[in-house]
Design a protein around this motif. Structure first.
Motif, PDB file in Angstrom:
ATOM      1  N   ASN A  70       0.815  -1.209   0.000  1.00  0.00           N
ATOM      2  CA  ASN A  70       0.000   0.000   0.000  1.00  0.00           C
ATOM      3  C   ASN A  70       0.852   1.265   0.000  1.00  0.00           C
ATOM      4  OD1 ASN A  70      -2.523  -1.188  -0.161  1.00  0.00           O
ATOM      5  ND2 ASN A  70      -2.598  -1.527   2.035  1.00  0.00           N
ATOM      6  N   ALA A  71       2.007   1.216   0.648  1.00  0.00           N
ATOM      7  CA  ALA A  71       2.925   2.358   0.610  1.00  0.00           C
ATOM      8  C   ALA A  71       3.431   2.579  -0.814  1.00  0.00           C
ATOM      9  CB  ALA A  71       4.096   2.125   1.558  1.00  0.00           C
ATOM     10  N   VAL A  72       3.719   1.509  -1.509  1.00  0.00           N
ATOM     11  CA  VAL A  72       4.161   1.623  -2.903  1.00  0.00           C
ATOM     12  C   VAL A  72       3.037   2.193  -3.767  1.00  0.00           C
ATOM     13  CG1 VAL A  72       4.847   0.270  -4.915  1.00  0.00           C
ATOM     14  CG2 VAL A  72       5.923  -0.150  -2.723  1.00  0.00           C
ATOM     15  N   ASN A  73       1.793   1.776  -3.510  1.00  0.00           N
ATOM     16  CA  ASN A  73       0.658   2.330  -4.250  1.00  0.00           C
ATOM     17  C   ASN A  73       0.550   3.837  -4.048  1.00  0.00           C
ATOM     18  OD1 ASN A  73      -0.130  -0.091  -5.309  1.00  0.00           O
ATOM     19  ND2 ASN A  73      -1.655  -0.491  -3.735  1.00  0.00           N
ATOM     20  N   LEU A  74       0.714   4.281  -2.818  1.00  0.00           N
ATOM     21  CA  LEU A  74       0.650   5.712  -2.522  1.00  0.00           C
ATOM     22  C   LEU A  74       1.735   6.471  -3.272  1.00  0.00           C
ATOM     23  CD1 LEU A  74      -0.557   8.054  -0.874  1.00  0.00           C
ATOM     24  CD2 LEU A  74       1.061   7.458   0.936  1.00  0.00           C
ATOM     25  N   ILE A  75       2.919   5.919  -3.321  1.00  0.00           N
ATOM     26  CA  ILE A  75       4.027   6.578  -4.015  1.00  0.00           C
ATOM     27  C   ILE A  75       3.806   6.586  -5.520  1.00  0.00           C
ATOM     28  CG2 ILE A  75       6.490   6.376  -4.527  1.00  0.00           C
ATOM     29  CD1 ILE A  75       6.867   5.637  -1.585  1.00  0.00           C
ATOM     30  N   PHE A  76       3.262   5.489  -6.086  1.00  0.00           N
ATOM     31  CA  PHE A  76       2.946   5.465  -7.519  1.00  0.00           C
ATOM     32  C   PHE A  76       1.973   6.573  -7.894  1.00  0.00           C
ATOM     33  CE2 PHE A  76       3.917   0.731  -8.376  1.00  0.00           C
ATOM     34  CZ  PHE A  76       5.166   1.050  -8.872  1.00  0.00           C
ATOM     35  N   VAL A  77       0.898   6.683  -7.156  1.00  0.00           N
ATOM     36  CA  VAL A  77      -0.124   7.678  -7.481  1.00  0.00           C
ATOM     37  C   VAL A  77       0.418   9.090  -7.269  1.00  0.00           C
ATOM     38  CG1 VAL A  77      -2.378   8.564  -6.805  1.00  0.00           C
ATOM     39  CG2 VAL A  77      -2.042   6.119  -7.069  1.00  0.00           C
ATOM     40  N   THR A  78       1.161   9.307  -6.206  1.00  0.00           N
ATOM     41  CA  THR A  78       1.730  10.629  -5.944  1.00  0.00           C
ATOM     42  C   THR A  78       2.729  11.025  -7.030  1.00  0.00           C
ATOM     43  OG1 THR A  78       1.462  10.267  -3.585  1.00  0.00           O
ATOM     44  CG2 THR A  78       2.937  12.031  -4.254  1.00  0.00           C
ATOM     45  N   ALA A  79       3.565  10.085  -7.437  1.00  0.00           N
ATOM     46  CA  ALA A  79       4.543  10.383  -8.481  1.00  0.00           C
ATOM     47  C   ALA A  79       3.846  10.695  -9.796  1.00  0.00           C
ATOM     48  CB  ALA A  79       5.498   9.213  -8.652  1.00  0.00           C
ATOM     49  N   ASP A  80       2.793   9.953 -10.100  1.00  0.00           N
ATOM     50  CA  ASP A  80       2.060  10.210 -11.339  1.00  0.00           C
ATOM     51  C   ASP A  80       1.446  11.609 -11.337  1.00  0.00           C
ATOM     52  OD1 ASP A  80       0.875   9.634 -13.837  1.00  0.00           O
ATOM     53  OD2 ASP A  80      -0.991   9.087 -12.831  1.00  0.00           O
ATOM     54  N   VAL A  81       0.788  11.957 -10.257  1.00  0.00           N
ATOM     55  CA  VAL A  81       0.128  13.270 -10.178  1.00  0.00           C
ATOM     56  C   VAL A  81       1.160  14.395 -10.176  1.00  0.00           C
ATOM     57  CG1 VAL A  81      -1.250  14.747  -8.673  1.00  0.00           C
ATOM     58  CG2 VAL A  81      -1.937  12.387  -9.075  1.00  0.00           C
ATOM     59  N   SER A  82       2.231  14.247  -9.418  1.00  0.00           N
ATOM     60  CA  SER A  82       3.211  15.333  -9.326  1.00  0.00           C
ATOM     61  C   SER A  82       3.984  15.515 -10.632  1.00  0.00           C
ATOM     62  CB  SER A  82       4.170  15.091  -8.165  1.00  0.00           C
ATOM     63  OG  SER A  82       4.943  13.938  -8.402  1.00  0.00           O
ATOM     64  N   LEU A  83       4.316  14.429 -11.308  1.00  0.00           N
ATOM     65  CA  LEU A  83       5.037  14.566 -12.569  1.00  0.00           C
ATOM     66  C   LEU A  83       4.143  15.136 -13.661  1.00  0.00           C
ATOM     67  CD1 LEU A  83       7.226  11.354 -12.657  1.00  0.00           C
ATOM     68  CD2 LEU A  83       7.948  13.706 -12.289  1.00  0.00           C
ATOM     69  N   ARG A  84       2.883  14.751 -13.684  1.00  0.00           N
ATOM     70  CA  ARG A  84       1.965  15.303 -14.688  1.00  0.00           C
ATOM     71  C   ARG A  84       1.743  16.802 -14.463  1.00  0.00           C
ATOM     72  NH1 ARG A  84       0.241  11.802 -18.126  1.00  0.00           N
ATOM     73  NH2 ARG A  84       0.307   9.619 -17.545  1.00  0.00           N
ATOM     74  N   SER A  85       1.636  17.215 -13.205  1.00  0.00           N
ATOM     75  CA  SER A  85       1.448  18.646 -12.954  1.00  0.00           C
ATOM     76  C   SER A  85       2.732  19.424 -13.239  1.00  0.00           C
ATOM     77  CB  SER A  85       0.986  18.885 -11.523  1.00  0.00           C
ATOM     78  OG  SER A  85       2.005  18.525 -10.615  1.00  0.00           O
ATOM     79  N   ALA A  86       3.889  18.808 -13.037  1.00  0.00           N
ATOM     80  CA  ALA A  86       5.151  19.486 -13.314  1.00  0.00           C
ATOM     81  C   ALA A  86       5.398  19.620 -14.812  1.00  0.00           C
ATOM     82  CB  ALA A  86       6.304  18.736 -12.666  1.00  0.00           C
ATOM     83  N   LEU A  87       4.902  18.667 -15.603  1.00  0.00           N
ATOM     84  CA  LEU A  87       5.129  18.690 -17.048  1.00  0.00           C
ATOM     85  C   LEU A  87       4.010  19.380 -17.816  1.00  0.00           C
ATOM     86  CD1 LEU A  87       6.537  15.104 -17.652  1.00  0.00           C
ATOM     87  CD2 LEU A  87       7.789  17.250 -17.581  1.00  0.00           C
ATOM     88  N   GLU A  88       3.053  19.944 -17.134  1.00  0.00           N
ATOM     89  CA  GLU A  88       1.936  20.609 -17.808  1.00  0.00           C
ATOM     90  C   GLU A  88       2.446  21.833 -18.570  1.00  0.00           C
ATOM     91  OE1 GLU A  88      -1.919  22.818 -16.188  1.00  0.00           O
ATOM     92  OE2 GLU A  88      -1.745  20.700 -15.610  1.00  0.00           O
ATOM     93  N   GLY A  89       2.138  21.883 -19.856  1.00  0.00           N
ATOM     94  CA  GLY A  89       2.564  22.994 -20.687  1.00  0.00           C
ATOM     95  C   GLY A  89       3.919  22.790 -21.329  1.00  0.00           C
ATOM     96  N   VAL A  90       4.632  21.731 -20.985  1.00  0.00           N
ATOM     97  CA  VAL A  90       5.944  21.466 -21.574  1.00  0.00           C
ATOM     98  C   VAL A  90       5.741  20.688 -22.865  1.00  0.00           C
ATOM     99  CG1 VAL A  90       8.148  20.293 -21.242  1.00  0.00           C
ATOM    100  CG2 VAL A  90       7.053  21.445 -19.331  1.00  0.00           C
ATOM    101  N   VAL A  91       6.364  21.128 -23.940  1.00  0.00           N
ATOM    102  CA  VAL A  91       6.262  20.433 -25.218  1.00  0.00           C
ATOM    103  C   VAL A  91       7.277  19.305 -25.225  1.00  0.00           C
ATOM    104  CG1 VAL A  91       6.452  20.665 -27.715  1.00  0.00           C
ATOM    105  CG2 VAL A  91       5.534  22.548 -26.346  1.00  0.00           C
ATOM    106  N   ILE A  92       6.770  18.092 -25.401  1.00  0.00           N
ATOM    107  CA  ILE A  92       7.630  16.914 -25.413  1.00  0.00           C
ATOM    108  C   ILE A  92       7.503  16.263 -26.777  1.00  0.00           C
ATOM    109  CG2 ILE A  92       8.087  14.681 -24.323  1.00  0.00           C
ATOM    110  CD1 ILE A  92       6.822  15.745 -21.810  1.00  0.00           C
ATOM    111  N   GLU A  93       8.576  15.704 -27.257  1.00  0.00           N
ATOM    112  CA  GLU A  93       8.542  15.012 -28.545  1.00  0.00           C
ATOM    113  C   GLU A  93       7.487  13.918 -28.516  1.00  0.00           C
ATOM    114  OE1 GLU A  93      10.259  15.815 -31.213  1.00  0.00           O
ATOM    115  OE2 GLU A  93      11.241  17.449 -30.165  1.00  0.00           O
ATOM    116  N   ALA A  94       6.953  13.572 -29.654  1.00  0.00           N
ATOM    117  CA  ALA A  94       5.866  12.590 -29.729  1.00  0.00           C
ATOM    118  C   ALA A  94       6.322  11.215 -29.267  1.00  0.00           C
ATOM    119  CB  ALA A  94       5.334  12.521 -31.163  1.00  0.00           C
TER     120      ALA A  94
END
Length: 123
Positions: free
Chosen positions: A39-63
């Motif tokens: 369950n601790a790993v699940n919490l870290i997976f979801v947190t990492a997903d949300v934080s990385l998506r919010s950090a990369l918002e607006g950044v143009v990344i290659e396809a």
């Protein structure tokens, strides 16, 4: 909310689970500690997903390198896989513990003998 809080909570839960696996003698409590680590790993997976998506918002990344185009919500998908793995682990682990309890009338992990050949010779 700061993103550090879920990471710290996940690390504390994982550490508590490791402590439970290393210190507990009852097999049921060891299984519960393993579930706590998952369950601790699940919490870290979801947190990492949300934080990385919010950090990369607006950044143009290659396809070819865009993780959002191929798999949206990757942390949630990994979390579902971990939940399925945890359910299978509980089913198999409890079956083994119950069978051992029927044979020995105890589930103390210190008394488990892993070498059946030596047990047959001695018994």
């Amino acid at each position: 909310m700061h993103v550090v809080i879920p990471y710290v909570v996940g690390a504390l839960l994982f550490g508590l689970g490791v402590y439970g696996v290393l210190r507990r003698r009852n097999a049921i409590l060891v299984l519960m500690a393993v579930e706590l680590m998952l369950n601790a790993v699940n919490l870290i997976f979801v947190t990492a997903d949300v934080s990385l998506r919010s950090a990369l918002e607006g950044v143009v990344i290659e396809a070819w390198a865009n993780p959002g185009a191929a798999a949206p919500g990757t942390g949630g998908v990994f979390t579902l896989f971990v939940i399925v793995l945890a359910a299978a682990e509980v089913g198999v682990g409890l079956a083994i513990v119950l069978q051992y309890y029927r044979m020995r009338n105890a589930v103390i992990t210190d008394d488990v003998r892993l070498d059946a050949e030596e047990e047959r010779i001695a018994g």
